[in-house]
Design a protein around this motif. Structure first.
Motif, PDB file in Angstrom:
ATOM      1  N   VAL A 147      42.101  38.401  41.529  1.00  0.00           N
ATOM      2  CA  VAL A 147      41.483  37.246  40.881  1.00  0.00           C
ATOM      3  C   VAL A 147      42.263  36.003  41.297  1.00  0.00           C
ATOM      4  O   VAL A 147      43.494  35.975  41.245  1.00  0.00           O
ATOM      5  CB  VAL A 147      41.516  37.393  39.340  1.00  0.00           C
ATOM      6  CG1 VAL A 147      40.865  36.182  38.674  1.00  0.00           C
ATOM      7  CG2 VAL A 147      40.831  38.684  38.901  1.00  0.00           C
ATOM      8  N   GLY A 148      41.537  34.967  41.709  1.00  0.00           N
ATOM      9  CA  GLY A 148      42.181  33.716  42.111  1.00  0.00           C
ATOM     10  C   GLY A 148      41.513  32.531  41.468  1.00  0.00           C
ATOM     11  O   GLY A 148      40.294  32.514  41.275  1.00  0.00           O
ATOM     12  N   GLY A 149      42.319  31.548  41.126  1.00  0.00           N
ATOM     13  CA  GLY A 149      41.785  30.334  40.527  1.00  0.00           C
ATOM     14  C   GLY A 149      42.629  29.140  40.887  1.00  0.00           C
ATOM     15  O   GLY A 149      43.829  29.254  41.133  1.00  0.00           O
ATOM     16  N   THR A 183      49.167  43.580  38.288  1.00  0.00           N
ATOM     17  CA  THR A 183      50.116  44.359  39.081  1.00  0.00           C
ATOM     18  C   THR A 183      50.941  43.444  39.982  1.00  0.00           C
ATOM     19  O   THR A 183      52.147  43.632  40.136  1.00  0.00           O
ATOM     20  CB  THR A 183      49.357  45.390  39.955  1.00  0.00           C
ATOM     21  OG1 THR A 183      48.427  46.089  39.137  1.00  0.00           O
ATOM     22  CG2 THR A 183      50.314  46.361  40.617  1.00  0.00           C
ATOM     23  N   ARG A 184      50.282  42.454  40.581  1.00  0.00           N
ATOM     24  CA  ARG A 184      50.945  41.499  41.484  1.00  0.00           C
ATOM     25  C   ARG A 184      50.485  40.087  41.159  1.00  0.00           C
ATOM     26  O   ARG A 184      49.364  39.877  40.700  1.00  0.00           O
ATOM     27  CB  ARG A 184      50.580  41.772  42.941  1.00  0.00           C
ATOM     28  CG  ARG A 184      50.935  43.128  43.438  1.00  0.00           C
ATOM     29  CD  ARG A 184      52.058  43.057  44.450  1.00  0.00           C
ATOM     30  NE  ARG A 184      52.396  44.377  44.932  1.00  0.00           N
ATOM     31  CZ  ARG A 184      51.946  44.921  46.047  1.00  0.00           C
ATOM     32  NH1 ARG A 184      51.129  44.254  46.824  1.00  0.00           N
ATOM     33  NH2 ARG A 184      52.313  46.134  46.390  1.00  0.00           N
ATOM     34  N   THR A 185      51.340  39.132  41.450  1.00  0.00           N
ATOM     35  CA  THR A 185      50.981  37.714  41.304  1.00  0.00           C
ATOM     36  C   THR A 185      51.447  36.955  42.539  1.00  0.00           C
ATOM     37  O   THR A 185      52.367  37.381  43.243  1.00  0.00           O
ATOM     38  CB  THR A 185      51.624  37.080  40.056  1.00  0.00           C
ATOM     39  OG1 THR A 185      53.039  37.267  40.113  1.00  0.00           O
ATOM     40  CG2 THR A 185      51.064  37.682  38.779  1.00  0.00           C
ATOM     41  N   GLN A 186      50.800  35.834  42.772  1.00  0.00           N
ATOM     42  CA  GLN A 186      51.193  34.963  43.877  1.00  0.00           C
ATOM     43  C   GLN A 186      50.694  33.560  43.583  1.00  0.00           C
ATOM     44  O   GLN A 186      49.782  33.354  42.776  1.00  0.00           O
ATOM     45  CB  GLN A 186      50.610  35.464  45.201  1.00  0.00           C
ATOM     46  CG  GLN A 186      51.112  34.759  46.434  1.00  0.00           C
ATOM     47  CD  GLN A 186      52.616  34.743  46.554  1.00  0.00           C
ATOM     48  OE1 GLN A 186      53.262  33.873  46.002  1.00  0.00           O
ATOM     49  NE2 GLN A 186      53.196  35.700  47.266  1.00  0.00           N
ATOM     50  N   VAL A 187      51.308  32.609  44.227  1.00  0.00           N
ATOM     51  CA  VAL A 187      50.898  31.214  44.100  1.00  0.00           C
ATOM     52  C   VAL A 187      50.829  30.617  45.501  1.00  0.00           C
ATOM     53  O   VAL A 187      51.657  30.933  46.361  1.00  0.00           O
ATOM     54  CB  VAL A 187      51.864  30.427  43.171  1.00  0.00           C
ATOM     55  CG1 VAL A 187      53.265  30.418  43.704  1.00  0.00           C
ATOM     56  CG2 VAL A 187      51.367  29.030  42.915  1.00  0.00           C
ATOM     57  N   PHE A 188      49.799  29.811  45.716  1.00  0.00           N
ATOM     58  CA  PHE A 188      49.619  29.143  47.000  1.00  0.00           C
ATOM     59  C   PHE A 188      49.408  27.652  46.764  1.00  0.00           C
ATOM     60  O   PHE A 188      48.717  27.258  45.824  1.00  0.00           O
ATOM     61  CB  PHE A 188      48.396  29.688  47.744  1.00  0.00           C
ATOM     62  CG  PHE A 188      48.467  31.151  48.037  1.00  0.00           C
ATOM     63  CD1 PHE A 188      49.402  31.664  48.924  1.00  0.00           C
ATOM     64  CD2 PHE A 188      47.608  32.032  47.410  1.00  0.00           C
ATOM     65  CE1 PHE A 188      49.473  33.024  49.182  1.00  0.00           C
ATOM     66  CE2 PHE A 188      47.663  33.396  47.658  1.00  0.00           C
ATOM     67  CZ  PHE A 188      48.602  33.888  48.553  1.00  0.00           C
ATOM     68  N   ALA A 189      49.991  26.867  47.623  1.00  0.00           N
ATOM     69  CA  ALA A 189      49.726  25.425  47.578  1.00  0.00           C
ATOM     70  C   ALA A 189      48.288  25.202  48.028  1.00  0.00           C
ATOM     71  O   ALA A 189      47.791  25.893  48.918  1.00  0.00           O
ATOM     72  CB  ALA A 189      50.698  24.679  48.484  1.00  0.00           C
ATOM     73  N   GLN A 210      44.401  48.639  40.003  1.00  0.00           N
ATOM     74  CA  GLN A 210      45.464  47.729  40.432  1.00  0.00           C
ATOM     75  C   GLN A 210      44.884  46.324  40.500  1.00  0.00           C
ATOM     76  O   GLN A 210      43.758  46.129  40.973  1.00  0.00           O
ATOM     77  CB  GLN A 210      45.984  48.146  41.802  1.00  0.00           C
ATOM     78  CG  GLN A 210      46.551  49.547  41.785  1.00  0.00           C
ATOM     79  CD  GLN A 210      47.832  49.599  42.544  1.00  0.00           C
ATOM     80  OE1 GLN A 210      48.810  48.968  42.172  1.00  0.00           O
ATOM     81  NE2 GLN A 210      47.812  50.353  43.622  1.00  0.00           N
ATOM     82  N   THR A 211      45.641  45.350  40.030  1.00  0.00           N
ATOM     83  CA  THR A 211      45.141  43.978  39.978  1.00  0.00           C
ATOM     84  C   THR A 211      46.157  42.990  40.525  1.00  0.00           C
ATOM     85  O   THR A 211      47.360  43.250  40.523  1.00  0.00           O
ATOM     86  CB  THR A 211      44.794  43.568  38.533  1.00  0.00           C
ATOM     87  OG1 THR A 211      45.968  43.688  37.722  1.00  0.00           O
ATOM     88  CG2 THR A 211      43.660  44.403  37.970  1.00  0.00           C
ATOM     89  N   LEU A 256      37.534  40.627  45.508  1.00  0.00           N
ATOM     90  CA  LEU A 256      38.141  39.297  45.386  1.00  0.00           C
ATOM     91  C   LEU A 256      37.225  38.442  44.526  1.00  0.00           C
ATOM     92  O   LEU A 256      36.096  38.147  44.916  1.00  0.00           O
ATOM     93  CB  LEU A 256      38.317  38.650  46.765  1.00  0.00           C
ATOM     94  CG  LEU A 256      39.165  39.406  47.789  1.00  0.00           C
ATOM     95  CD1 LEU A 256      39.082  38.723  49.150  1.00  0.00           C
ATOM     96  CD2 LEU A 256      40.603  39.487  47.323  1.00  0.00           C
ATOM     97  N   ILE A 257      37.688  38.071  43.343  1.00  0.00           N
ATOM     98  CA  ILE A 257      36.931  37.215  42.421  1.00  0.00           C
ATOM     99  C   ILE A 257      37.667  35.884  42.361  1.00  0.00           C
ATOM    100  O   ILE A 257      38.885  35.864  42.170  1.00  0.00           O
ATOM    101  CB  ILE A 257      36.886  37.824  41.005  1.00  0.00           C
ATOM    102  CG1 ILE A 257      36.305  39.228  41.019  1.00  0.00           C
ATOM    103  CG2 ILE A 257      36.090  36.925  40.067  1.00  0.00           C
ATOM    104  CD1 ILE A 257      36.449  39.943  39.687  1.00  0.00           C
ATOM    105  N   PHE A 258      36.935  34.777  42.469  1.00  0.00           N
ATOM    106  CA  PHE A 258      37.629  33.498  42.529  1.00  0.00           C
ATOM    107  C   PHE A 258      36.791  32.347  42.006  1.00  0.00           C
ATOM    108  O   PHE A 258      35.567  32.420  41.961  1.00  0.00           O
ATOM    109  CB  PHE A 258      38.060  33.193  43.971  1.00  0.00           C
ATOM    110  CG  PHE A 258      36.891  33.036  44.918  1.00  0.00           C
ATOM    111  CD1 PHE A 258      36.419  31.777  45.253  1.00  0.00           C
ATOM    112  CD2 PHE A 258      36.261  34.147  45.466  1.00  0.00           C
ATOM    113  CE1 PHE A 258      35.347  31.628  46.114  1.00  0.00           C
ATOM    114  CE2 PHE A 258      35.180  34.006  46.325  1.00  0.00           C
ATOM    115  CZ  PHE A 258      34.729  32.739  46.650  1.00  0.00           C
TER     116      PHE A 258
END
Length: 177
Positions: free
Chosen positions: A57-59, A121-127, A85-86, A7-9
């Motif tokens: 990866v999260g930002g 490979t996957r994406t997501q969004v969080f408030a 896988q990313t 987990l890189i952020f």
């Protein structure tokens, strides 16, 4: 068989840090090995990305953009990222809105991935969280104005956590199922 997950952020006020910590706890509870790395402007290049089963990866968004060093990191590591896988997730207050809380509908996530030329490979969004108590007077004024424009909370006397924590946990589980 346990998977190895990185987990890189990036995190300014700590919400993305909390999100990756929750993901790590979820993955570790399922028996997987997790490494968390805070990405800064001074982070050295990483040569070991392909040694992980998943690189997540999260930002977060700050004044309408992800950190430039996050984009630089991804562009510098496109080769390594393509060998495993990313996943990428974006944390932003726009995702508090029902019509902007999916990878397909969130403008920040889509714009960023288009700019860096990466297809995870996957994406997501969080408030994210609205942390008025942590902002300096200048940021508080600007963020309050942005929230007023977007019909959000303008009461600077309280912080609001918009993150959907069950969704964070579900996203982490979905990586290894």
């Amino acid at each position: 068989m346990p998977l190895k997950v990185l987990l890189i952020f990036t995190s300014r006020e700590g919400q993305t840090d909390k999100i990756t910590q929750t993901m790590a706890e979820q993955l570790e509870a399922l028996g997987h090995h997790v490494e968390r790395r805070l990405l800064t402007a001074n982070t050295a290049p990483m040569s070991d990305l392909s040694s992980f089963d998943w690189v997540v990866v999260g930002g977060s968004i700050h004044y309408g953009k992800h950190e430039a060093f996050l984009a630089n990191f991804i562009q510098r590591h496109l080769s390594g990222l393509s060998q495993t896988q990313t996943a990428f997730f974006s944390v932003n207050l726009t995702a508090r809105k029902a019509d902007k809380n999916t990878p397909e509908t969130n403008p920040y996530l889509n714009k960023f991935l288009s700019q860096v030329g990466w297809v995870p490979t996957r994406t997501q969004v969080f408030a994210g969280a609205l942390l008025y108590s942590q902002y300096n007077w200048h940021d508080k004024l600007i963020i309050r104005f942005i929230m007023w424009l977007t019909k959000g909370n303008t009461d600077t006397s309280k912080d609001i956590d918009y993150t959907n924590w069950p969704s964070v946990k579900a996203f982490a589980r979905s990586l290894v199922e």
